[in-house]
Design an enzyme around this catalytic site. Structure first.
Site, PDB file in Angstrom:
ATOM      1  N   MET A  89       0.849  -1.194   0.000  1.00 49.21           N
ATOM      2  CA  MET A  89       0.000   0.000   0.000  1.00 49.21           C
ATOM      3  C   MET A  89       0.880   1.238   0.000  1.00 49.21           C
ATOM      4  SD  MET A  89      -3.011  -1.005   2.721  1.00 49.21           S
ATOM      5  CE  MET A  89      -1.836  -1.420   4.029  1.00 49.21           C
TER       6      MET A  89
ATOM      7  N   CYS B  58      -1.803  -2.170 -10.192  1.00 50.59           N
ATOM      8  CA  CYS B  58      -2.193  -0.819  -9.766  1.00 50.59           C
ATOM      9  C   CYS B  58      -2.802  -0.048 -10.930  1.00 50.59           C
ATOM     10  CB  CYS B  58      -0.987  -0.064  -9.219  1.00 50.59           C
ATOM     11  SG  CYS B  58      -1.394   1.606  -8.648  1.00 50.59           S
TER      12      CYS B  58
ATOM     13  N   HIS C 240      -5.753  -9.871  -7.325  1.00 47.72           N
ATOM     14  CA  HIS C 240      -6.730  -8.923  -6.788  1.00 47.72           C
ATOM     15  C   HIS C 240      -8.024  -9.163  -7.555  1.00 47.72           C
ATOM     16  CE1 HIS C 240      -7.678  -4.475  -5.574  1.00 47.72           C
ATOM     17  NE2 HIS C 240      -8.710  -5.285  -5.411  1.00 47.72           N
TER      18      HIS C 240
END
Length: 464
Positions: free
Chosen positions: A73, A169, A238
Protein backbone atom coordinates in the site's frame (compact mmCIF):
# COMPACT_ATOMS: atom_id res chain seq x y z
CA UNK A 1 -8.61 20.87 25.85
CA UNK A 2 -12.03 19.41 25.30
CA UNK A 3 -10.54 16.27 23.79
CA UNK A 4 -8.77 15.30 26.99
CA UNK A 5 -11.64 16.38 29.21
CA UNK A 6 -13.85 13.91 27.38
CA UNK A 7 -12.13 11.35 25.15
CA UNK A 8 -8.92 10.75 27.03
CA UNK A 9 -10.18 11.24 30.54
CA UNK A 10 -8.01 10.83 33.60
CA UNK A 11 -9.12 7.21 33.87
CA UNK A 12 -8.49 6.39 30.22
CA UNK A 13 -5.17 8.25 30.19
CA UNK A 14 -4.04 6.40 33.30
CA UNK A 15 -4.91 3.10 31.62
CA UNK A 16 -2.90 4.21 28.57
CA UNK A 17 0.18 5.02 30.62
CA UNK A 18 0.28 1.98 32.88
CA UNK A 19 -1.12 -0.93 30.94
CA UNK A 20 1.55 -3.45 30.02
CA UNK A 21 2.34 -4.02 26.34
CA UNK A 22 1.65 -7.73 26.58
CA UNK A 23 -1.89 -7.11 27.83
CA UNK A 24 -2.70 -4.55 25.14
CA UNK A 25 -1.16 -6.09 22.11
CA UNK A 26 -2.58 -9.43 21.22
CA UNK A 27 -0.80 -11.63 18.76
CA UNK A 28 -2.05 -14.72 17.02
CA UNK A 29 -0.83 -17.81 18.80
CA UNK A 30 1.12 -19.94 16.39
CA UNK A 31 1.21 -23.63 16.92
CA UNK A 32 4.50 -25.45 16.83
CA UNK A 33 5.10 -29.12 16.43
CA UNK A 34 7.07 -30.78 19.18
CA UNK A 35 10.72 -31.22 18.29
CA UNK A 36 11.65 -34.81 17.59
CA UNK A 37 14.38 -36.48 19.56
CA UNK A 38 17.26 -37.91 17.56
CA UNK A 39 19.42 -40.78 18.81
CA UNK A 40 22.46 -39.83 20.82
CA UNK A 41 25.62 -40.08 18.71
CA UNK A 42 27.88 -42.98 19.53
CA UNK A 43 31.48 -42.85 20.71
CA UNK A 44 32.71 -42.31 17.17
CA UNK A 45 30.28 -39.43 16.63
CA UNK A 46 28.15 -41.44 14.23
CA UNK A 47 24.38 -41.70 14.38
CA UNK A 48 21.86 -44.28 13.30
CA UNK A 49 20.06 -41.69 11.17
CA UNK A 50 21.45 -39.13 8.72
CA UNK A 51 21.40 -35.54 9.99
CA UNK A 52 18.20 -33.58 9.44
CA UNK A 53 18.07 -31.03 6.70
CA UNK A 54 18.80 -27.60 8.13
CA UNK A 55 15.99 -25.18 8.71
CA UNK A 56 15.79 -22.45 6.10
CA UNK A 57 15.79 -18.69 6.49
CA UNK A 58 14.54 -17.77 3.01
CA UNK A 59 11.17 -17.95 1.30
CA UNK A 60 9.93 -20.93 -0.69
CA UNK A 61 6.59 -21.61 -2.40
CA UNK A 62 5.48 -23.16 0.90
CA UNK A 63 6.12 -19.81 2.62
CA UNK A 64 3.25 -18.37 0.59
CA UNK A 65 0.77 -21.01 1.72
CA UNK A 66 -1.52 -21.10 4.75
CA UNK A 67 -0.84 -17.46 5.45
CA UNK A 68 -2.44 -14.05 5.90
CA UNK A 69 -0.45 -11.19 4.37
CA UNK A 70 -0.21 -7.41 4.51
CA UNK A 71 -0.81 -6.02 1.03
CA UNK A 72 1.46 -3.46 -0.65
CA UNK A 73 0.00 0.00 0.00
CA UNK A 74 1.45 3.32 -1.07
CA UNK A 75 1.90 5.58 1.98
CA UNK A 76 0.04 3.21 4.33
CA UNK A 77 2.56 0.38 4.00
CA UNK A 78 5.28 2.18 5.96
CA UNK A 79 7.80 0.34 8.15
CA UNK A 80 5.90 0.96 11.44
CA UNK A 81 2.70 -0.43 9.90
CA UNK A 82 4.51 -3.53 8.66
CA UNK A 83 6.05 -4.13 12.09
CA UNK A 84 2.67 -3.73 13.77
CA UNK A 85 1.15 -6.18 11.30
CA UNK A 86 3.87 -8.74 12.02
CA UNK A 87 3.35 -8.27 15.73
CA UNK A 88 -0.34 -9.04 15.43
CA UNK A 89 0.00 -12.13 13.28
CA UNK A 90 0.70 -11.23 9.63
CA UNK A 91 2.65 -14.07 8.02
CA UNK A 92 4.39 -11.93 5.39
CA UNK A 93 4.35 -8.20 4.63
CA UNK A 94 4.64 -6.36 1.32
CA UNK A 95 6.30 -2.98 1.12
CA UNK A 96 4.75 -0.14 -0.91
CA UNK A 97 5.44 -0.05 -4.64
CA UNK A 98 8.74 1.59 -5.53
CA UNK A 99 9.45 2.63 -9.12
CA UNK A 100 12.60 0.96 -10.41
CA UNK A 101 14.40 4.14 -11.49
CA UNK A 102 13.79 5.88 -8.18
CA UNK A 103 15.49 3.31 -5.97
CA UNK A 104 18.51 3.16 -8.29
CA UNK A 105 19.52 6.67 -7.28
CA UNK A 106 18.92 6.22 -3.55
CA UNK A 107 21.67 6.22 -0.94
CA UNK A 108 21.58 3.36 1.56
CA UNK A 109 22.14 4.39 5.18
CA UNK A 110 21.92 2.47 8.48
CA UNK A 111 20.96 4.16 11.74
CA UNK A 112 23.51 2.99 14.33
CA UNK A 113 21.00 3.31 17.18
CA UNK A 114 17.79 1.80 15.84
CA UNK A 115 19.19 -0.34 13.03
CA UNK A 116 16.73 1.18 10.54
CA UNK A 117 17.94 0.91 6.95
CA UNK A 118 17.00 3.91 4.81
CA UNK A 119 17.17 4.35 1.07
CA UNK A 120 17.39 8.12 0.90
CA UNK A 121 16.41 10.38 -1.95
CA UNK A 122 17.31 14.03 -2.29
CA UNK A 123 15.08 15.24 0.54
CA UNK A 124 14.07 12.20 2.62
CA UNK A 125 13.99 8.41 2.81
CA UNK A 126 11.95 6.87 0.02
CA UNK A 127 12.06 3.36 1.52
CA UNK A 128 12.91 2.18 5.03
CA UNK A 129 13.20 -1.27 6.50
CA UNK A 130 14.70 -3.09 9.49
CA UNK A 131 16.53 -6.44 9.77
CA UNK A 132 13.75 -7.64 12.07
CA UNK A 133 11.29 -7.78 9.17
CA UNK A 134 13.68 -9.08 6.52
CA UNK A 135 12.62 -12.78 6.78
CA UNK A 136 9.02 -11.69 6.10
CA UNK A 137 9.45 -8.73 3.76
CA UNK A 138 8.50 -8.67 0.08
CA UNK A 139 9.72 -5.65 -1.87
CA UNK A 140 7.33 -4.54 -4.62
CA UNK A 141 8.72 -3.05 -7.81
CA UNK A 142 6.94 -0.88 -10.33
CA UNK A 143 8.65 -1.47 -13.66
CA UNK A 144 8.15 -1.72 -17.39
CA UNK A 145 11.72 -2.70 -18.23
CA UNK A 146 13.37 -6.08 -17.43
CA UNK A 147 16.85 -4.61 -17.08
CA UNK A 148 15.76 -1.79 -14.77
CA UNK A 149 13.68 -4.20 -12.72
CA UNK A 150 16.69 -6.44 -12.16
CA UNK A 151 18.89 -3.48 -11.21
CA UNK A 152 16.30 -2.22 -8.73
CA UNK A 153 15.89 -5.66 -7.19
CA UNK A 154 19.64 -6.13 -6.80
CA UNK A 155 19.85 -2.73 -5.13
CA UNK A 156 17.67 -3.84 -2.20
CA UNK A 157 18.00 -7.64 -2.22
CA UNK A 158 20.35 -7.67 0.77
CA UNK A 159 17.54 -6.24 2.90
CA UNK A 160 14.51 -8.23 1.66
CA UNK A 161 13.43 -11.83 1.20
CA UNK A 162 11.41 -11.47 -1.98
CA UNK A 163 10.62 -9.24 -4.93
CA UNK A 164 7.10 -8.70 -6.28
CA UNK A 165 6.20 -7.12 -9.62
CA UNK A 166 3.24 -4.76 -9.50
CA UNK A 167 0.92 -5.69 -12.37
CA UNK A 168 -2.33 -4.45 -10.88
CA UNK A 169 -2.19 -0.82 -9.77
CA UNK A 170 -4.69 1.17 -11.89
CA UNK A 171 -3.50 4.60 -10.68
CA UNK A 172 -2.16 6.95 -13.37
CA UNK A 173 1.19 7.46 -11.60
CA UNK A 174 1.86 3.77 -12.24
CA UNK A 175 0.12 3.08 -15.54
CA UNK A 176 1.31 6.17 -17.43
CA UNK A 177 4.77 4.66 -17.88
CA UNK A 178 3.49 1.23 -18.82
CA UNK A 179 3.80 -0.15 -15.29
CA UNK A 180 1.18 -1.52 -12.93
CA UNK A 181 -2.11 -2.58 -14.50
CA UNK A 182 -0.81 -1.49 -17.92
CA UNK A 183 1.26 -4.69 -17.95
CA UNK A 184 -1.95 -6.73 -18.04
CA UNK A 185 -2.37 -5.75 -21.68
CA UNK A 186 1.29 -6.48 -22.46
CA UNK A 187 1.84 -10.05 -21.24
CA UNK A 188 5.06 -10.47 -23.23
CA UNK A 189 6.68 -7.60 -21.33
CA UNK A 190 5.14 -8.70 -18.03
CA UNK A 191 6.52 -12.23 -18.33
CA UNK A 192 9.80 -10.93 -19.68
CA UNK A 193 10.35 -8.91 -16.51
CA UNK A 194 9.52 -11.89 -14.29
CA UNK A 195 11.80 -14.18 -16.27
CA UNK A 196 14.64 -11.68 -15.98
CA UNK A 197 14.13 -11.33 -12.24
CA UNK A 198 14.08 -15.08 -11.72
CA UNK A 199 17.12 -15.61 -13.93
CA UNK A 200 19.28 -12.84 -12.43
CA UNK A 201 18.36 -12.94 -8.73
CA UNK A 202 19.71 -15.51 -6.27
CA UNK A 203 17.48 -18.51 -5.75
CA UNK A 204 16.88 -17.58 -2.12
CA UNK A 205 15.14 -14.37 -3.22
CA UNK A 206 11.54 -15.20 -4.09
CA UNK A 207 9.90 -13.71 -7.17
CA UNK A 208 6.15 -13.10 -7.38
CA UNK A 209 3.58 -11.00 -9.20
CA UNK A 210 0.38 -9.21 -8.23
CA UNK A 211 -2.26 -8.95 -10.94
CA UNK A 212 -5.94 -8.11 -11.41
CA UNK A 213 -8.69 -10.07 -13.10
CA UNK A 214 -9.06 -9.59 -16.83
CA UNK A 215 -12.45 -9.06 -18.43
CA UNK A 216 -13.03 -12.77 -19.09
CA UNK A 217 -12.15 -15.88 -17.17
CA UNK A 218 -10.34 -17.47 -20.12
CA UNK A 219 -8.11 -14.42 -20.60
CA UNK A 220 -7.28 -14.43 -16.90
CA UNK A 221 -6.40 -18.11 -16.86
CA UNK A 222 -4.23 -17.73 -19.95
CA UNK A 223 -2.29 -14.89 -18.31
CA UNK A 224 -1.97 -16.74 -15.01
CA UNK A 225 -0.56 -19.77 -16.82
CA UNK A 226 2.05 -17.68 -18.60
CA UNK A 227 3.08 -16.04 -15.33
CA UNK A 228 3.19 -19.38 -13.50
CA UNK A 229 5.57 -20.78 -16.13
CA UNK A 230 8.11 -17.99 -15.59
CA UNK A 231 9.27 -19.66 -12.37
CA UNK A 232 7.57 -17.36 -9.86
CA UNK A 233 6.88 -18.57 -6.33
CA UNK A 234 3.46 -16.99 -6.01
CA UNK A 235 0.77 -15.04 -7.86
CA UNK A 236 -1.53 -12.64 -6.03
CA UNK A 237 -4.87 -12.09 -7.73
CA UNK A 238 -6.73 -8.92 -6.79
CA UNK A 239 -10.28 -10.03 -7.49
CA UNK A 240 -11.24 -6.84 -9.31
CA UNK A 241 -10.70 -5.78 -12.90
CA UNK A 242 -8.59 -2.79 -13.83
CA UNK A 243 -11.64 -0.54 -14.19
CA UNK A 244 -13.24 -1.55 -10.88
CA UNK A 245 -12.85 0.64 -7.82
CA UNK A 246 -12.53 -0.32 -4.13
CA UNK A 247 -16.18 0.53 -3.42
CA UNK A 248 -17.24 -2.20 -5.86
CA UNK A 249 -17.49 -5.73 -4.47
CA UNK A 250 -14.53 -7.97 -5.26
CA UNK A 251 -15.34 -10.87 -7.61
CA UNK A 252 -14.02 -13.50 -5.22
CA UNK A 253 -16.11 -16.25 -6.78
CA UNK A 254 -14.02 -16.08 -9.95
CA UNK A 255 -10.88 -17.15 -8.12
CA UNK A 256 -11.99 -20.72 -7.37
CA UNK A 257 -11.82 -21.75 -11.03
CA UNK A 258 -8.43 -20.06 -11.39
CA UNK A 259 -7.03 -21.92 -8.38
CA UNK A 260 -8.26 -25.25 -9.73
CA UNK A 261 -6.77 -24.41 -13.12
CA UNK A 262 -3.32 -23.70 -11.64
CA UNK A 263 -3.46 -26.87 -9.58
CA UNK A 264 -4.18 -28.80 -12.76
CA UNK A 265 -1.01 -27.42 -14.34
CA UNK A 266 1.07 -29.25 -11.76
CA UNK A 267 3.26 -26.19 -11.10
CA UNK A 268 4.54 -25.34 -7.63
CA UNK A 269 3.03 -21.85 -7.55
CA UNK A 270 0.98 -20.46 -4.66
CA UNK A 271 -2.17 -18.46 -5.42
CA UNK A 272 -2.96 -15.58 -3.06
CA UNK A 273 -6.37 -13.93 -2.89
CA UNK A 274 -6.71 -10.17 -2.46
CA UNK A 275 -9.85 -8.09 -2.16
CA UNK A 276 -12.43 -7.37 0.57
CA UNK A 277 -10.90 -9.52 3.31
CA UNK A 278 -11.62 -7.97 6.71
CA UNK A 279 -9.46 -10.08 9.04
CA UNK A 280 -8.21 -13.47 10.12
CA UNK A 281 -11.60 -15.13 10.45
CA UNK A 282 -12.72 -13.75 7.11
CA UNK A 283 -9.51 -15.05 5.55
CA UNK A 284 -10.44 -18.58 6.63
CA UNK A 285 -13.82 -18.19 4.93
CA UNK A 286 -12.24 -16.95 1.72
CA UNK A 287 -9.69 -19.76 1.63
CA UNK A 288 -12.39 -22.36 2.17
CA UNK A 289 -14.54 -20.81 -0.55
CA UNK A 290 -11.86 -20.25 -3.20
CA UNK A 291 -9.20 -22.85 -2.37
CA UNK A 292 -6.57 -20.08 -2.41
CA UNK A 293 -3.29 -20.84 -0.66
CA UNK A 294 -3.31 -17.57 1.30
CA UNK A 295 -5.16 -14.28 1.65
CA UNK A 296 -3.86 -10.71 1.46
CA UNK A 297 -5.41 -7.77 3.34
CA UNK A 298 -5.20 -4.12 2.33
CA UNK A 299 -8.02 -1.75 3.38
CA UNK A 300 -8.80 -3.46 6.69
CA UNK A 301 -5.10 -3.42 7.61
CA UNK A 302 -4.85 0.25 6.73
CA UNK A 303 -7.67 0.92 9.21
CA UNK A 304 -6.33 -1.40 11.90
CA UNK A 305 -2.98 -3.25 11.53
CA UNK A 306 -4.06 -5.60 14.33
CA UNK A 307 -6.74 -7.12 12.04
CA UNK A 308 -4.39 -10.09 11.54
CA UNK A 309 -5.05 -11.15 15.12
CA UNK A 310 -7.92 -13.35 16.24
CA UNK A 311 -8.78 -10.50 18.63
CA UNK A 312 -8.10 -7.18 16.86
CA UNK A 313 -7.59 -4.12 19.03
CA UNK A 314 -10.61 -2.01 19.89
CA UNK A 315 -10.66 1.66 20.78
CA UNK A 316 -7.66 2.14 18.51
CA UNK A 317 -7.49 5.80 19.57
CA UNK A 318 -6.29 4.53 22.97
CA UNK A 319 -4.77 1.12 22.28
CA UNK A 320 -3.09 1.60 18.89
CA UNK A 321 -2.56 5.23 17.89
CA UNK A 322 -0.36 6.30 20.85
CA UNK A 323 1.81 3.18 20.58
CA UNK A 324 2.10 3.63 16.82
CA UNK A 325 3.23 7.24 17.21
CA UNK A 326 5.82 6.27 19.83
CA UNK A 327 7.17 3.58 17.51
CA UNK A 328 7.29 5.99 14.58
CA UNK A 329 9.22 8.55 16.59
CA UNK A 330 11.76 5.95 17.71
CA UNK A 331 12.25 4.70 14.15
CA UNK A 332 12.51 8.31 12.91
CA UNK A 333 9.57 7.80 10.56
CA UNK A 334 8.81 10.95 8.60
CA UNK A 335 6.12 12.91 10.42
CA UNK A 336 3.95 13.32 7.31
CA UNK A 337 3.90 9.53 6.88
CA UNK A 338 3.06 8.99 10.54
CA UNK A 339 0.27 11.55 10.47
CA UNK A 340 -1.28 10.03 7.36
CA UNK A 341 -1.24 6.48 8.75
CA UNK A 342 -2.66 7.41 12.16
CA UNK A 343 -5.51 9.37 10.67
CA UNK A 344 -6.56 6.25 8.74
CA UNK A 345 -6.97 4.15 11.90
CA UNK A 346 -10.47 3.21 12.93
CA UNK A 347 -12.20 0.26 14.52
CA UNK A 348 -14.75 -0.92 17.06
CA UNK A 349 -15.20 1.52 19.93
CA UNK A 350 -16.14 0.68 23.51
CA UNK A 351 -14.82 3.61 25.56
CA UNK A 352 -14.17 6.30 22.96
CA UNK A 353 -17.06 8.15 21.38
CA UNK A 354 -17.22 9.07 17.72
CA UNK A 355 -16.91 12.75 18.57
CA UNK A 356 -13.85 12.24 20.74
CA UNK A 357 -12.19 10.06 18.10
CA UNK A 358 -12.79 12.78 15.49
CA UNK A 359 -11.24 15.43 17.74
CA UNK A 360 -8.21 13.26 18.37
CA UNK A 361 -7.61 12.77 14.65
CA UNK A 362 -8.19 16.46 14.05
CA UNK A 363 -5.53 17.38 16.56
CA UNK A 364 -3.03 14.93 15.05
CA UNK A 365 -3.79 16.22 11.57
CA UNK A 366 -3.03 19.78 12.66
CA UNK A 367 0.20 18.87 14.45
CA UNK A 368 3.44 20.00 12.83
CA UNK A 369 5.58 17.32 14.45
CA UNK A 370 5.90 14.73 17.20
CA UNK A 371 6.47 17.38 19.86
CA UNK A 372 2.95 18.76 19.32
CA UNK A 373 1.26 15.57 20.58
CA UNK A 374 3.56 14.44 23.40
CA UNK A 375 0.67 14.54 25.88
CA UNK A 376 -1.24 12.07 23.71
CA UNK A 377 1.40 9.37 23.31
CA UNK A 378 2.06 8.91 27.05
CA UNK A 379 5.24 8.13 28.97
CA UNK A 380 6.44 4.97 27.26
CA UNK A 381 9.30 5.25 24.83
CA UNK A 382 9.29 4.03 21.26
CA UNK A 383 12.22 1.81 22.11
CA UNK A 384 10.03 -0.19 24.50
CA UNK A 385 7.42 -0.53 21.78
CA UNK A 386 10.04 -1.82 19.36
CA UNK A 387 11.47 -4.26 21.89
CA UNK A 388 8.01 -5.71 22.49
CA UNK A 389 7.54 -6.22 18.74
CA UNK A 390 11.01 -7.79 18.48
CA UNK A 391 10.23 -10.24 21.27
CA UNK A 392 7.04 -11.41 19.57
CA UNK A 393 8.45 -11.63 16.04
CA UNK A 394 11.65 -13.38 17.10
CA UNK A 395 9.62 -15.96 19.03
CA UNK A 396 8.16 -17.27 15.78
CA UNK A 397 9.21 -20.81 14.86
CA UNK A 398 11.87 -21.04 12.15
CA UNK A 399 10.89 -21.99 8.64
CA UNK A 400 11.45 -25.52 7.45
CA UNK A 401 11.14 -26.93 3.96
CA UNK A 402 8.33 -29.34 3.16
CA UNK A 403 10.83 -32.13 2.53
CA UNK A 404 12.59 -31.61 5.84
CA UNK A 405 9.26 -31.47 7.66
CA UNK A 406 8.21 -34.78 6.14
CA UNK A 407 11.55 -36.30 7.18
CA UNK A 408 11.07 -35.12 10.75
CA UNK A 409 7.57 -36.57 10.85
CA UNK A 410 8.90 -39.88 9.53
CA UNK A 411 11.65 -39.87 12.15
CA UNK A 412 9.16 -39.23 14.91
CA UNK A 413 7.03 -42.14 13.69
CA UNK A 414 10.10 -44.43 13.67
CA UNK A 415 10.93 -43.73 17.29
CA UNK A 416 9.33 -46.47 19.40
CA UNK A 417 7.38 -45.39 22.45
CA UNK A 418 9.37 -45.68 25.68
CA UNK A 419 8.87 -48.86 27.69
CA UNK A 420 7.21 -47.94 30.93
CA UNK A 421 5.61 -49.90 33.73
CA UNK A 422 2.00 -48.85 34.32
CA UNK A 423 1.74 -46.73 37.45
CA UNK A 424 -0.48 -49.28 39.19
CA UNK A 425 2.05 -52.10 38.85
CA UNK A 426 5.38 -52.65 40.59
CA UNK A 427 8.52 -52.91 38.48
CA UNK A 428 9.34 -56.57 37.71
CA UNK A 429 12.46 -58.23 39.06
CA UNK A 430 15.31 -58.50 36.57
CA UNK A 431 15.23 -61.89 34.82
CA UNK A 432 17.86 -64.46 35.80
CA UNK A 433 20.25 -65.81 33.21
CA UNK A 434 18.40 -69.11 33.06
CA UNK A 435 14.90 -67.75 33.08
CA UNK A 436 12.86 -68.73 29.99
CA UNK A 437 11.36 -65.97 27.84
CA UNK A 438 7.65 -65.91 28.53
CA UNK A 439 6.68 -65.12 24.98
CA UNK A 440 8.51 -68.19 23.62
CA UNK A 441 7.20 -70.96 25.90
CA UNK A 442 4.96 -73.60 24.41
CA UNK A 443 1.48 -73.82 25.87
CA UNK A 444 1.24 -76.46 28.64
CA UNK A 445 -1.72 -78.85 28.67
CA UNK A 446 -4.34 -78.22 31.27
CA UNK A 447 -3.78 -81.69 32.75
CA UNK A 448 -0.35 -80.51 33.89
CA UNK A 449 -0.99 -76.86 34.73
CA UNK A 450 -4.33 -77.28 36.38
CA UNK A 451 -5.73 -74.37 34.35
CA UNK A 452 -7.47 -74.12 31.01
CA UNK A 453 -6.09 -72.38 27.91
CA UNK A 454 -8.42 -69.41 28.12
CA UNK A 455 -8.02 -68.22 31.69
CA UNK A 456 -5.88 -68.99 34.70
CA UNK A 457 -8.87 -70.49 36.46
CA UNK A 458 -7.86 -73.87 38.00
CA UNK A 459 -9.25 -76.85 36.09
CA UNK A 460 -11.51 -79.03 38.21
CA UNK A 461 -9.76 -82.29 39.03
CA UNK A 462 -6.43 -81.01 37.89
CA UNK A 463 -3.12 -81.50 39.63
CA UNK A 464 -2.69 -79.94 43.05
Amino acid sequence: MRLFLRAISARAHSKLLHISPSSVFLTCAMSRRPISTSPTPGPQGDSERPPKRPRIDHLTPDSFRNGIFLAPMVRSGALPTRLMALKHGATLVWGPEMVDKAILHAEREIDPVTGVISYNGKTRAMFTTHPLEKPYLIYQIGSADPELAVQAAKTVMQDVSGVDLNCGCPKPFSTHAGMGAALLTNPDLLCGILEALRRELPKEISVSAKIRLLSTQEETKKLVERIARTGVNAITVHCRTRNMRPRERALVERLKEIVEFVQGLGLDVAIIQNGDCTGREDAKRIRDFTGADSVMIATAAESNPSCFSTTPLRDVELTLSPAYVRLCKYLDNHWASTKFCVTQFKGTRLEVSKTDAHELKSRIAKAKGYEDIEDIVGSWTGQEEFQEISRIVEARPPRISAEAEQEEVAEEEDIPPPCMTPPDRPNPEPPTSGAPKMGLRMPMPAILTGSNMVSPTPTPGGMR
